[in-house]
Design a protein around this motif. Structure first.
Motif, mmCIF file in Angstrom:
data_model
loop_
_atom_site.group_PDB
_atom_site.id
_atom_site.type_symbol
_atom_site.label_atom_id
_atom_site.label_comp_id
_atom_site.label_asym_id
_atom_site.label_seq_id
_atom_site.Cartn_x
_atom_site.Cartn_y
_atom_site.Cartn_z
ATOM 1 N N MET A 76 0.840 -1.205 0.000
ATOM 2 C CA MET A 76 0.000 0.000 0.000
ATOM 3 C C MET A 76 0.867 1.243 0.000
ATOM 4 S SD MET A 76 -3.345 0.743 0.545
ATOM 5 C CE MET A 76 -3.892 -0.588 1.597
ATOM 6 N N GLU A 77 0.631 2.112 -0.977
ATOM 7 C CA GLU A 77 1.245 3.444 -0.964
ATOM 8 C C GLU A 77 0.192 4.413 -0.452
ATOM 9 O OE1 GLU A 77 4.480 3.127 -4.537
ATOM 10 O OE2 GLU A 77 2.524 3.951 -5.053
ATOM 11 N N THR A 78 0.505 5.131 0.612
ATOM 12 C CA THR A 78 -0.524 5.961 1.234
ATOM 13 C C THR A 78 0.045 7.292 1.710
ATOM 14 O OG1 THR A 78 -2.071 6.098 3.113
ATOM 15 C CG2 THR A 78 -0.128 4.729 3.424
ATOM 16 N N ASN A 79 -0.833 8.294 1.800
ATOM 17 C CA ASN A 79 -0.409 9.574 2.378
ATOM 18 C C ASN A 79 -0.575 9.579 3.898
ATOM 19 O OD1 ASN A 79 -3.130 10.247 2.990
ATOM 20 N ND2 ASN A 79 -3.412 11.273 1.024
ATOM 21 N N GLY A 80 -1.030 8.470 4.457
ATOM 22 C CA GLY A 80 -1.044 8.311 5.909
ATOM 23 C C GLY A 80 -2.234 8.920 6.625
ATOM 24 N N SER A 81 -3.243 9.330 5.886
ATOM 25 C CA SER A 81 -4.367 10.056 6.505
ATOM 26 C C SER A 81 -5.375 9.172 7.219
ATOM 27 C CB SER A 81 -5.142 10.830 5.437
ATOM 28 O OG SER A 81 -4.349 11.806 4.857
ATOM 29 N N PHE A 82 -5.334 7.872 6.931
ATOM 30 C CA PHE A 82 -6.380 7.004 7.482
ATOM 31 C C PHE A 82 -5.755 5.793 8.196
ATOM 32 C CE2 PHE A 82 -8.123 9.324 3.876
ATOM 33 C CZ PHE A 82 -9.178 9.972 4.508
ATOM 34 N N PRO A 83 -5.125 6.046 9.349
ATOM 35 C CA PRO A 83 -4.434 4.961 10.046
ATOM 36 C C PRO A 83 -5.351 3.812 10.424
ATOM 37 C CG PRO A 83 -4.561 6.961 11.414
ATOM 38 C CD PRO A 83 -4.993 7.333 10.046
ATOM 39 N N GLU A 84 -6.632 4.120 10.699
ATOM 40 C CA GLU A 84 -7.546 3.058 11.135
ATOM 41 C C GLU A 84 -7.753 2.010 10.036
ATOM 42 O OE1 GLU A 84 -8.154 6.289 10.895
ATOM 43 O OE2 GLU A 84 -9.711 6.523 9.381
ATOM 44 N N VAL A 85 -7.668 2.426 8.797
ATOM 45 C CA VAL A 85 -7.808 1.481 7.677
ATOM 46 C C VAL A 85 -6.611 0.525 7.669
ATOM 47 C CG1 VAL A 85 -7.815 1.311 5.153
ATOM 48 C CG2 VAL A 85 -9.213 3.038 6.304
ATOM 49 N N LEU A 86 -5.430 1.064 7.922
ATOM 50 C CA LEU A 86 -4.227 0.229 7.946
ATOM 51 C C LEU A 86 -4.277 -0.745 9.112
ATOM 52 C CD1 LEU A 86 -1.752 3.088 7.117
ATOM 53 C CD2 LEU A 86 -2.622 1.349 5.553
ATOM 54 N N THR A 87 -4.753 -0.283 10.257
ATOM 55 C CA THR A 87 -4.901 -1.180 11.414
ATOM 56 C C THR A 87 -5.787 -2.363 11.057
ATOM 57 O OG1 THR A 87 -4.649 0.673 12.929
ATOM 58 C CG2 THR A 87 -5.676 -1.281 13.821
ATOM 59 N N THR A 88 -6.895 -2.092 10.387
ATOM 60 C CA THR A 88 -7.825 -3.164 10.006
ATOM 61 C C THR A 88 -7.164 -4.145 9.038
ATOM 62 O OG1 THR A 88 -9.681 -1.661 10.266
ATOM 63 C CG2 THR A 88 -10.070 -3.611 8.905
ATOM 64 N N LEU A 89 -6.500 -3.636 8.038
ATOM 65 C CA LEU A 89 -5.888 -4.515 7.034
ATOM 66 C C LEU A 89 -4.764 -5.356 7.638
ATOM 67 C CD1 LEU A 89 -5.773 -2.034 4.016
ATOM 68 C CD2 LEU A 89 -7.303 -3.999 4.275
ATOM 69 N N ILE A 90 -3.976 -4.733 8.507
ATOM 70 C CA ILE A 90 -2.877 -5.478 9.136
ATOM 71 C C ILE A 90 -3.448 -6.551 10.065
ATOM 72 C CG2 ILE A 90 -0.946 -5.297 10.755
ATOM 73 C CD1 ILE A 90 -0.401 -2.486 9.475
ATOM 74 N N ALA A 91 -4.477 -6.197 10.831
ATOM 75 C CA ALA A 91 -5.096 -7.174 11.747
ATOM 76 C C ALA A 91 -5.668 -8.354 10.966
ATOM 77 C CB ALA A 91 -6.185 -6.498 12.563
ATOM 78 N N ASP A 92 -6.162 -8.090 9.779
ATOM 79 C CA ASP A 92 -6.739 -9.162 8.951
ATOM 80 C C ASP A 92 -5.696 -9.874 8.091
ATOM 81 O OD1 ASP A 92 -9.154 -8.487 9.989
ATOM 82 O OD2 ASP A 92 -9.858 -7.359 8.239
ATOM 83 N N GLU A 137 5.278 -0.492 14.519
ATOM 84 C CA GLU A 137 4.904 -1.584 15.442
ATOM 85 C C GLU A 137 4.642 -2.878 14.663
ATOM 86 O OE1 GLU A 137 1.557 0.112 17.521
ATOM 87 O OE2 GLU A 137 2.833 1.698 18.344
ATOM 88 N N ALA A 138 3.992 -2.762 13.522
ATOM 89 C CA ALA A 138 3.680 -3.962 12.728
ATOM 90 C C ALA A 138 4.957 -4.600 12.181
ATOM 91 C CB ALA A 138 2.730 -3.601 11.585
#
Ligand code: SF4
Length: 222
Positions: A76-92, A137-138
């Motif tokens: 994922m290339e991201t501007n970092g604005s939506f950390p909660e989305v990354l948390t969900t994807l990493i958790a899954d 952390e991930a």
């Protein structure tokens, strides 16, 4: 395979993909699915880019699940604005590589907001810092295989001290300095740095970095 998803919450002065800023609807998921399946024997990974891909959590989950079933890595290339989305994807367990843009020194919210064309500078900085923490952390927990921060450089956009500050705010995280290119974006008052100018800046940072330029591609600078 790089999948550019439409729409972005930022309006960076140097964006090469400004033509897909405005789209409010996500891309056609069935068409993307067909492309992934058609190419799966020739690729090792899918990288979501944009626009800002994390605007489309449901689509990302659907496509990343498909990619994983096909044995592909997901980035994922991201501007970092939506950390909660990354948390969900990493958790899954749907994300293997995370690549985050640092658009300006985080100590200067006004400059950050000016470059990205976003109004709420302080909120934006808080989200990006959270995204960096999630990635760090991930990676430490081996939930990500790859994590990199990136800054795009143009002549005069940052002072050498600002570049050094950005890079050394995150000393332990892999970092790349990228040569901003001017041939594809709407605004033309920026000019490109040469590879040698970027390499000189990288040396001044006094830590291992990668630089990416048209002249020599991807290089490590010790
Ligand atoms: S975050 Fe990326 S896609 Fe969005 S405006 Fe900036 S450069 Fe363009």
């Amino acid at each position: 395979m790089v999948v550019f998803l439409r729409g972005c919450n930022f309006k960076c002065t140097y964006c090469q993909n400004y033509r897909i800023w405005g789209a409010s609807q996500p891309n056609n998921s069935n068409a993307l699915l067909r492309e992934i399946k058609r190419n799966k024997d020739y690729i090792s990974a899918i990288v979501f880019s944009g626009g800002e891909p994390t605007l489309h959590l449901n689509l990302l989950q659907f496509l990343a699940q498909t990619a994983k079933k096909e044995g592909l890595l997901v980035g994922m290339e991201t501007n970092g604005s939506f950390p909660e989305v990354l948390t969900t994807l990493i958790a899954d367990q749907l994300l293997d590589g995370l690549f985050v843009d640092i658009k300006a020194p985080l100590s200067n919210p006004q400059k950050y907001a000016q470059i990205v064309g976003a109004g709420k500078a302080n909120t934006c900085i808080i989200k990006i810092k959270r995204t960096v923490d999630i990635g760090r952390e991930a990676l430490a927990a081996h939930k990500l295989q790859e994590f990199e921060l990136r800054t795009t450089l143009f002549k005069g956009l940052f002072s050498p001290d600002e570049v050094i500050e950005m890079v050394n705010t995150f000393k332990t995280i892999p970092y790349a300095l990228q040569q901003g290119r001017t041939e594809m974006f709407a605004q033309t008052d920026l000019t490109m740095l040469t590879r040698d100018e970027i390499a000189k800046l990288a040396v001044q940072c006094r830590r291992p970095l990668r630089i990416r330029t048209l002249e020599k591609g991807d290089e490590g600078i010790a």
